[in-house]
Design an enzyme around this catalytic site. Structure first.
Site, PDB file in Angstrom:
ATOM      1  N   CYS A 149       0.804  -1.231   0.000  1.00  0.00           N
ATOM      2  CA  CYS A 149       0.000   0.000   0.000  1.00  0.00           C
ATOM      3  C   CYS A 149       0.839   1.284   0.000  1.00  0.00           C
ATOM      4  CB  CYS A 149      -0.968  -0.011   1.171  1.00  0.00           C
ATOM      5  SG  CYS A 149      -0.230  -0.527   2.720  1.00  0.00           S
ATOM      6  N   HIS A 246      -2.022   6.932   3.474  1.00  0.00           N
ATOM      7  CA  HIS A 246      -0.582   6.912   3.740  1.00  0.00           C
ATOM      8  C   HIS A 246       0.055   8.159   3.105  1.00  0.00           C
ATOM      9  CE1 HIS A 246      -1.105   3.024   5.348  1.00  0.00           C
ATOM     10  NE2 HIS A 246      -0.492   2.285   4.453  1.00  0.00           N
TER      11      HIS A 246
END
Ligand SMILES: NC(=O)c1ccc[n+]([C@@H]2O[C@H](COP(=O)([O-])OP(=O)(O)OC[C@H]3O[C@@H](n4cnc5c(N)ncnc54)[C@H](OP(=O)(O)O)[C@@H]3O)[C@@H](O)[C@H]2O)c1
Length: 374
Positions: A149, A246
């Site tokens: 990710c 993120h």
């Protein structure tokens, strides 16, 4: 009207499994037909087995659906897999061997030489690697993976720069959301008011996957292989108390000089899937935020329905050439949405649904190296 492709979700009760269910509700091409998880969940209605964590309602049809044992018998032959790597290592090959297309999220096989690790905007030309897999020859099944990710946002932002100017060095520091650790994930006592400067194996995954994704497929050898990008990369990964999204601080050294305007143009003009009409593909995969204090997870993670990466703060770097900040949604672009987009590009070229052992049919045409009408 064409019927939708029935698909199964392995690990359907987890964080990524729930995102699959959310993103596939009303999907024009795919329909959830089978859900599986561990022995703790199988035999129960999904609504009882799963603790639904998302901010849209659990679809009533899914709530009533029974969770099946995680066995290939009775499963559809297209599977989205959202399992821990340790479990995926044993389980995903069993589904591929049984003739399933395994569109995997886990890290278990991302670096296997015959498994394509794919971001459709970046390296769709790696997909023909599936033709070298033993499952493909024996049962027609195959495996395709999407990246870690954190790697996915980084590579999307780097790809247009690599294409135009070349990249020699990458230095990246991440600030990763708690949902990246699954549910229940990081204990609240560890993360509240805190930063944890370690995520097991994450730095190694980011470094290796980034170079494989930006590598090129070599078709001169007997089998196809990936030659990784010849760049130096150093990653530092941190867990922060953000729910989703993120953030990454990136510095890069280029092979040939580029101005700020040239880098902004490379990002802005990057639309490699334009014209393919893939339902999950964002129209603008890389969005630039001009404000000094952006991107921010709360404000920018849902751009492009969670499928766009937001870049900002592009400025000269005193050590390398340029530095910037990027943000991407870890369970959408970084997981379930990435896998769905991989399935969509395979489906658009007629290669998603396995057609039985290759030896029992004509050798298939390889997937188009780059979208032909892009
Ligand atoms: N979260 C993210 O942002 C993210 C991003 C990219 C990739 N990934 C990767 O995606 C995968 C799933 O992550 P997650 O965050 O969704 O994890 P998670 O929330 O812990 O979910 C794990 C799932 O696996 C199932 N499972 C556990 N043991 C099993 C077994 N023996 N047989 C069958 N199913 C089993 C669980 O079912 P039960 O509910 O029955 O236990 C659950 O459905 C991991 O490989 C992860 O690294 C996650």
């Amino acid at each position: 009207m064409h019927s939708r492709v029935p698909i199964g979700i392995l690990g359907a009760t987890g964080m990524v499994g729930q995102r699959f269910i959310q993103l596939l509700e009303h999907h024009p091409w795919f329909e959830v037909a089978w859900l599986a998880a561990s022995d703790r969940s199988s035999g129960k209605p999904y609504g009882e087995a799963a603790k639904w964590r998302l901010d849209t309602p659990l679809p009533a049809r899914i709530e009533r659906m029974m969770v099946s044992p995680a066995e290939p018998e009775g499963a559809p032959n297209v599977i989205f897999a959202a399992l821990d790597a340790a479990i995926a290592r044993d389980m995903e090959p069993r589904f591929a061997a049984a003739g399933c297309a395994v569109i995997s999220n886990s890290s278990a096989f991302r670096m296997a030489p015959d498994v394509p690790l794919v971001i459709p905007e970046v390296n769709a030309d790696h997909l023909p690697l599936i033709e070298t897999q033993s499952w493909r020859r024996e049962s027609g099944g195959y495996m395709v993976t999407n990246p870690n990710c954190s790697a996915i946002g980084l590579v999307l932002a780097l790809k247009p720069i690599q294409d135009r100017f070349g990249i020699e060095q990458i230095f990246v520091t991440t600030m990763q959301a708690v949902s990246g650790a699954g549910y229940p994930g990081v204990p609240s006592m560890d993360i509240l008011g805190n930063v944890v400067p370690y995520i097991g194996s994450e730095e190694e995954k980011m470094e290796a996957e980034t170079l494989k994704l930006l590598g090129h497929i070599d078709t001169r050898s007997a089998g196809r292989t990936i030659t990784p990008l010849a760049a130096r990369i150093s990653a530092s990964c941190n867990r922060v108390q953000v729910e989703d999204g993120h953030t990454e601080s990136v510095s890069i050294k280029l092979a040939t000089p580029a101005t700020r305007e040239e880098i902004l143009a490379a990002w802005n003009e990057f639309r490699p899937l334009a014209g393919l009409h893939l339902p999950s593909a964002p129209a603008q995969p890389i969005e630039f935020a001009p404000q000094n204090d952006r991107p921010q997870p709360r404000l920018d993670r849902n751009r492009g329905r969670g499928m766009a990466v937001t870049v900002g703060r592009l400025r000269p770097c005193n050590l390398l050439d340029w530095k910037f900040t990027l943000l991407s949604h870890n369970t959408i672009r970084g997981a379930a949405g990435a896998a769905i987009l991989n399935a969509e590009i395979l489906h658009s070229s007629g290669d998603l649904v396995p057609r039985g052992p290759v030896s029992h049919r004509e050798q298939p045409e390889p997937v188009a190296a780059t979208p032909s009408h892009a």
